[in-house]
Design a protein around this motif. Sequence first.
Motif, PDB file in Angstrom:
ATOM      1  N   GLY A 107      -8.044  -5.661   2.635  1.00 36.63           N
ATOM      2  CA  GLY A 107      -8.223  -6.857   1.742  1.00 36.63           C
ATOM      3  C   GLY A 107      -8.210  -8.400   1.487  1.00 36.63           C
ATOM      4  N   GLY A 108      -7.885  -8.761   2.874  1.00 35.83           N
ATOM      5  CA  GLY A 108      -7.275 -10.101   3.193  1.00 35.83           C
ATOM      6  C   GLY A 108      -6.648 -10.812   1.978  1.00 35.83           C
ATOM      7  N   TYR A 109      -5.239  -9.946   2.673  1.00 40.45           N
ATOM      8  CA  TYR A 109      -4.260 -11.283   1.561  1.00 40.45           C
ATOM      9  C   TYR A 109      -2.803 -11.448   2.338  1.00 40.45           C
ATOM     10  CZ  TYR A 109      -5.966  -7.772  -3.092  1.00 40.45           C
ATOM     11  OH  TYR A 109      -6.246  -7.752  -3.411  1.00 40.45           O
ATOM     12  N   GLU A 122     -18.854   1.988   5.607  1.00 46.71           N
ATOM     13  CA  GLU A 122     -17.475   2.288   6.894  1.00 46.71           C
ATOM     14  C   GLU A 122     -17.726   3.372   7.645  1.00 46.71           C
ATOM     15  OE1 GLU A 122     -13.820   2.202   3.706  1.00 46.71           O
ATOM     16  OE2 GLU A 122     -15.265   1.560   2.471  1.00 46.71           O
ATOM     17  N   HIS A 164      -7.966  -8.304   6.926  1.00 41.57           N
ATOM     18  CA  HIS A 164      -8.833  -8.013   5.810  1.00 41.57           C
ATOM     19  C   HIS A 164      -9.570  -6.312   5.106  1.00 41.57           C
ATOM     20  CE1 HIS A 164      -9.837 -12.656   5.101  1.00 41.57           C
ATOM     21  NE2 HIS A 164      -9.786 -12.457   4.391  1.00 41.57           N
ATOM     22  N   THR A 165      -9.459  -5.340   6.643  1.00 41.93           N
ATOM     23  CA  THR A 165      -9.710  -4.067   5.820  1.00 41.93           C
ATOM     24  C   THR A 165      -8.575  -4.383   5.458  1.00 41.93           C
ATOM     25  OG1 THR A 165     -10.530  -4.103   8.315  1.00 41.93           O
ATOM     26  CG2 THR A 165      -9.699  -2.100   7.365  1.00 41.93           C
ATOM     27  N   TYR A 209     -20.510  -5.573   6.316  1.00 37.52           N
ATOM     28  CA  TYR A 209     -20.249  -5.014   5.797  1.00 37.52           C
ATOM     29  C   TYR A 209     -21.765  -5.039   4.378  1.00 37.52           C
ATOM     30  CZ  TYR A 209     -15.326  -6.233   5.788  1.00 37.52           C
ATOM     31  OH  TYR A 209     -14.653  -6.551   6.399  1.00 37.52           O
ATOM     32  N   HIS A 261      -8.052   1.225  -5.464  1.00 37.42           N
ATOM     33  CA  HIS A 261      -9.435   0.986  -5.695  1.00 37.42           C
ATOM     34  C   HIS A 261     -10.217   0.356  -6.480  1.00 37.42           C
ATOM     35  CE1 HIS A 261     -12.987   3.547  -4.648  1.00 37.42           C
ATOM     36  NE2 HIS A 261     -13.362   3.736  -5.726  1.00 37.42           N
ATOM     37  N   ASN A 262      -8.981  -0.905  -7.188  1.00 44.15           N
ATOM     38  CA  ASN A 262      -9.112  -2.316  -7.455  1.00 44.15           C
ATOM     39  C   ASN A 262      -8.621  -3.656  -7.182  1.00 44.15           C
ATOM     40  OD1 ASN A 262     -10.826  -1.306  -9.657  1.00 44.15           O
ATOM     41  ND2 ASN A 262      -8.387  -0.941 -11.007  1.00 44.15           N
ATOM     42  N   VAL A 263      -7.909  -2.903  -5.459  1.00 43.84           N
ATOM     43  CA  VAL A 263      -7.449  -3.854  -4.579  1.00 43.84           C
ATOM     44  C   VAL A 263      -7.784  -4.302  -3.511  1.00 43.84           C
ATOM     45  CG1 VAL A 263      -5.626  -4.098  -5.987  1.00 43.84           C
ATOM     46  CG2 VAL A 263      -5.783  -2.619  -3.958  1.00 43.84           C
ATOM     47  N   ASN A 264      -8.886  -3.730  -3.384  1.00 43.80           N
ATOM     48  CA  ASN A 264      -9.243  -3.974  -1.494  1.00 43.80           C
ATOM     49  C   ASN A 264     -11.288  -3.704  -1.321  1.00 43.80           C
ATOM     50  OD1 ASN A 264      -9.988  -4.083   1.114  1.00 43.80           O
ATOM     51  ND2 ASN A 264      -8.832  -2.702   1.568  1.00 43.80           N
ATOM     52  N   PRO A 265     -11.784  -4.966  -1.950  1.00 41.88           N
ATOM     53  CA  PRO A 265     -12.981  -4.851  -1.575  1.00 41.88           C
ATOM     54  C   PRO A 265     -13.459  -4.335  -0.249  1.00 41.88           C
ATOM     55  CG  PRO A 265     -12.243  -7.613  -1.569  1.00 41.88           C
ATOM     56  CD  PRO A 265     -11.240  -6.325  -2.042  1.00 41.88           C
ATOM     57  N   ASN A 266     -13.187  -4.679   1.017  1.00 39.63           N
ATOM     58  CA  ASN A 266     -13.092  -4.564   1.687  1.00 39.63           C
ATOM     59  C   ASN A 266     -13.259  -2.967   2.553  1.00 39.63           C
ATOM     60  OD1 ASN A 266     -11.441  -6.650   2.252  1.00 39.63           O
ATOM     61  ND2 ASN A 266     -13.227  -7.511   3.612  1.00 39.63           N
ATOM     62  N   ALA A 267     -12.910  -2.669   1.742  1.00 31.77           N
ATOM     63  CA  ALA A 267     -12.979  -1.037   2.203  1.00 31.77           C
ATOM     64  C   ALA A 267     -12.551  -0.119   1.417  1.00 31.77           C
ATOM     65  CB  ALA A 267     -11.766  -0.606   3.394  1.00 31.77           C
ATOM     66  N   THR A 268     -13.289   1.592   1.426  1.00 29.86           N
ATOM     67  CA  THR A 268     -12.626   2.109  -0.016  1.00 29.86           C
ATOM     68  C   THR A 268     -11.803   3.105   0.819  1.00 29.86           C
ATOM     69  OG1 THR A 268     -14.551   3.403   0.764  1.00 29.86           O
ATOM     70  CG2 THR A 268     -14.789   1.580  -1.128  1.00 29.86           C
ATOM     71  N   ALA A 269     -11.113   3.262   1.496  1.00 32.14           N
ATOM     72  CA  ALA A 269     -11.277   4.160   3.121  1.00 32.14           C
ATOM     73  C   ALA A 269      -9.670   3.937   2.985  1.00 32.14           C
ATOM     74  CB  ALA A 269     -10.849   4.496   4.269  1.00 32.14           C
ATOM     75  N   THR A 287     -13.693  -5.721  -6.596  1.00 31.86           N
ATOM     76  CA  THR A 287     -13.163  -4.945  -7.406  1.00 31.86           C
ATOM     77  C   THR A 287     -12.456  -5.775  -7.968  1.00 31.86           C
ATOM     78  OG1 THR A 287     -10.827  -5.632  -4.908  1.00 31.86           O
ATOM     79  CG2 THR A 287     -12.016  -3.585  -5.344  1.00 31.86           C
ATOM     80  N   PRO A 288     -11.625  -6.060  -9.516  1.00 29.24           N
ATOM     81  CA  PRO A 288     -10.494  -7.132 -10.026  1.00 29.24           C
ATOM     82  C   PRO A 288     -10.223  -7.661  -9.136  1.00 29.24           C
ATOM     83  CG  PRO A 288     -10.574  -4.935 -10.965  1.00 29.24           C
ATOM     84  CD  PRO A 288     -11.329  -4.412  -9.772  1.00 29.24           C
ATOM     85  N   VAL A 289      -9.452  -7.497  -8.101  1.00 32.71           N
ATOM     86  CA  VAL A 289      -8.562  -8.654  -7.721  1.00 32.71           C
ATOM     87  C   VAL A 289      -8.896  -8.178  -6.142  1.00 32.71           C
ATOM     88  CG1 VAL A 289      -6.170  -8.705  -6.712  1.00 32.71           C
ATOM     89  CG2 VAL A 289      -7.103  -8.902  -9.493  1.00 32.71           C
ATOM     90  N   HIS A 335     -17.983   0.713  -2.455  1.00 30.91           N
ATOM     91  CA  HIS A 335     -17.897   0.001  -3.367  1.00 30.91           C
ATOM     92  C   HIS A 335     -18.417  -0.229  -4.710  1.00 30.91           C
ATOM     93  CE1 HIS A 335     -13.648   0.227  -3.558  1.00 30.91           C
ATOM     94  NE2 HIS A 335     -13.187  -0.825  -2.611  1.00 30.91           N
TER      95      HIS A 335
END
Lengths: 125, 379
Positions: free
Chosen positions: B125-127, A99, B122-123, A94, B105-113, A73-75, A69
Amino acid sequence: MDPYTAGTPRPQVDADALRARIPGWGADLDAADRPSVPRESFDPGASGAHWEVPTQQPGGEERERSIEHRQLTPVFGTVAPLAGLAGRIRRTAYRRYSEGRLAHWLLLMAADRVEVLQSRLPGAR
Amino acid sequence: MKAMVYRGPYRIEVEEKPMPRIEHPNDAIVRVTLAAICGSDLHLYHGMMPDTRVGTTFGHEFIGVVEQVGPSVERLKVGDRVMVPFNVYCGSCYFCARGLYSNCHNVNPNATAIGGIYGYSHTCGGYDGGQAEYVRVPFADVGPQVIPDWMSDEDAVLLTDALPTGYFGAQLGSIDEGDTVAVFGAGPIGLYAARCAWLMGAGRVIVIDRLDCRLERAREFAFAETYNYEQVRDIVVTLKKATDWLGADVAIDAVGAEADGNRLQHFTATKLKLQGGSPVALNWAIDSVRKGGTVAVLGAYGPVFSAVKFGDAMNKGLTLRMNQCPVKRQWPRLFEHLQAGRLAPSEIVTHTVPLEYIADGYDMFSAKRDGCIKTLVRP
Ligand SMILES: NC(=O)c1ccc[n+]([C@@H]2O[C@H](COP(=O)([O-])OP(=O)(O)OC[C@H]3O[C@@H](n4cnc5c(N)ncnc54)[C@H](O)[C@@H]3O)[C@@H](O)[C@H]2O)c1
Ligand SMILES: [Zn+2]
Ligand SMILES: [Zn+2]
């Protein structure tokens, strides 16, 4: 012996019989009725978003992120932030490895086991 | 508040946790009224998903009542009864703008896949998830929708993941009129995929599993022919024989990472974690579909590689299609199917447990005891 031939060996479907036996048979035969066909259809207004770029959620200074990234990310989720030995292993995973690298995932899985063991030590909770 | 809490593989508890807070102007807090346990939760419960942290709450299938909204929320108000898709998504990124809501693409900092998923490590997004009294719902103007008056709570919660996913799988198969469709797995996802294959005009639907009570549901609920792969010598040959030695036109993997049926695959994936998942059902799909056919993958696999029979897929000229389901995109059409009586998703619910006893619910679903197919959770 039945030789392999060019025609289909499958019997013709009896659509009326299927319709009588199965509720809704053929209702979505026409691909136009299938909501994910075509796979991509550009319609930015369809989602309900009333922003072009979402506002940035505050408090992400220490938040780990994939190095694939460009930025945080914004959220993002805020539960169970990095902590302790498992947190240090996760941070390394990380920071150092994308990945695409096995090391990324092996470190994360190792951290999961370390965290479970630590949480079971007397007085851990 | 009370919430299900992960304490390590095969160990979950119900604990007191702080209430979730509004953390972003478009957040809402939802008081959960009904949730469900999904086959995907079992992958977490068994420790298969990297970066599953102790203290987190699972649950990506839930409905509830809006308790609080952030300052920028326009479409929901306190008191609304809402259903929430399992995807967390922004609605405005490159992928969301094209309908790929599960790939935001805007909600998961932990992974882009992978996009964001409630209560899914957390993979993803950690919600925290909805197997709790309350849950934080980001992008409240995008994901959640007010439940129509005519819809029951049971149907609504099944529309947050399981039914749309099964229906999506049938779409991924690009089914043509008269096609023979083979579905691997008779869990909720496989049962719905099999049932929905008929909507798209399938001529035959065949379901494969090893649990007789689930195969019975496949015959009754999904009008399918069934095979128990443990009771035949070689399921691939059995399917070839059953399909005029050509193979099925479409095969759907509704099993995923913990597939049985091959000891080496199962052991290296679930015990040694040497692969991201045990692709037994996927390999059977590849081998039993006809040349030029389509394999649709709904089953979830981990991010590490899996021993998939790619050579066969290539030599057979197969089309492989897959994704996490973009749930809300399916809703308008599925609502019509429910209203017209073509689908009644709650027919496969076998158990409802109170949140206090959710550990027993996981244990029973994981061991497939007591004829368990779909378990709902009431906070
Ligand atoms: N793509 C998505 O959006 C999405 C959404 C929800 C669930 N899923 C995934 O779908 C899969 C199924 O979910 P579920 O809730 O139905 O789970 P489930 O555990 O209830 O069902 C899986 C079934 O597969 C059977 N099975 C095991 N090995 C098999 C084999 N080799 N061949 C045939 N059947 C076999 C099991 O006996 C079981 O009945 C999971 O991997 C889940 O993570 C994906
Ligand atoms: Zn699910
Ligand atoms: Zn997005």
